[in-house]
Design a protein around this motif. Sequence first.
Motif, short mmCIF file in Angstrom:
data_model
loop_
_atom_site.label_atom_id
_atom_site.label_comp_id
_atom_site.label_asym_id
_atom_site.label_seq_id
_atom_site.Cartn_x
_atom_site.Cartn_y
_atom_site.Cartn_z
N ARG A 1 12.76 4.90 -2.29
CA ARG A 1 13.16 4.58 -0.55
C ARG A 1 13.29 6.00 0.27
N ASN A 2 13.29 7.01 -0.32
CA ASN A 2 13.55 7.75 1.10
C ASN A 2 11.78 7.99 1.01
N LEU A 3 11.17 7.81 0.22
CA LEU A 3 10.01 8.00 1.27
C LEU A 3 9.12 7.29 1.42
N LEU A 4 9.79 6.28 1.61
CA LEU A 4 9.32 4.85 2.85
C LEU A 4 9.68 4.45 3.43
N GLU B 1 16.23 5.62 -5.36
CA GLU B 1 16.37 6.64 -4.40
C GLU B 1 14.87 7.59 -3.66
N ILE B 2 14.68 7.72 -4.76
CA ILE B 2 13.44 9.13 -4.48
C ILE B 2 12.74 7.93 -3.46
N LYS C 1 4.52 13.00 -7.72
CA LYS C 1 5.24 14.38 -6.95
C LYS C 1 6.50 14.85 -6.56
N ALA C 2 6.68 13.85 -6.06
CA ALA C 2 7.35 13.55 -5.27
C ALA C 2 9.08 12.96 -6.83
N PHE C 3 8.71 12.41 -7.23
CA PHE C 3 9.26 12.39 -8.90
C PHE C 3 9.49 13.48 -10.00
N ALA C 4 8.67 14.49 -9.47
CA ALA C 4 8.05 15.86 -11.22
C ALA C 4 9.49 16.54 -10.48
N LYS C 5 9.53 16.48 -9.28
CA LYS C 5 11.06 17.41 -8.89
C LYS C 5 12.12 17.21 -8.90
N SER C 6 12.40 15.98 -9.22
CA SER C 6 13.86 15.24 -10.34
C SER C 6 13.10 15.30 -11.40
N ASN C 7 12.46 15.86 -12.65
CA ASN C 7 11.86 16.32 -13.59
C ASN C 7 11.70 14.76 -14.43
N ILE C 8 11.34 13.58 -13.57
CA ILE C 8 10.94 12.54 -13.74
C ILE C 8 9.30 12.51 -13.75
N GLU D 1 0.43 -1.49 0.02
CA GLU D 1 -0.41 0.11 -0.05
C GLU D 1 0.82 1.87 0.19
N ILE D 2 1.09 2.44 -1.33
CA ILE D 2 1.87 2.98 -1.58
C ILE D 2 0.92 3.94 -2.07
N GLU D 3 0.75 5.55 -1.27
CA GLU D 3 0.35 6.43 -2.51
C GLU D 3 0.67 7.09 -3.75
N ASP D 4 0.33 6.43 -4.51
CA ASP D 4 1.22 7.03 -6.34
C ASP D 4 1.10 8.81 -6.30
N GLU D 5 0.23 8.49 -6.48
CA GLU D 5 0.08 11.18 -6.43
C GLU D 5 1.01 11.03 -5.35
N LYS D 6 1.77 11.02 -3.88
CA LYS D 6 2.50 11.41 -3.31
C LYS D 6 3.88 11.23 -3.77
#
Length: 88
Positions: free
Chosen positions: A85-88, A82-83, A36-43, A28-33
């Motif tokens: 793992r850091n968010l979990l 990397e992103i 948004k985090a990926f977008a900050k790294s242009n992903i 169970e992971i929130e995909d929208e969260k």
Amino acid sequence: FQEHFSDSMYFVNKEVDSLHLLAKFKKEIEDEKMVKAFAKSNIIVHAYSKCFVDGKKEQGFIFGYSSIRDSLIKQKIIRMAEIYRNLL
């Protein structure tokens, strides 16, 4: 992708070729969260949960890959891991 994410998500097999891949989460992971985090790294990936109107929303990512070089895809997957793992 499998090297970095096999413990947490998997690609859904598809019967028809397209320019997108669907990866669903094993946990169970929130995909929208994450999106948004990926977008900050242009992903840029899309939240699978946005494809549902009623009922339980499934979580995952929709990846487009039609005009992206293989070398760039590999770099972005490493950064995504990397992103993630850091968010979990």
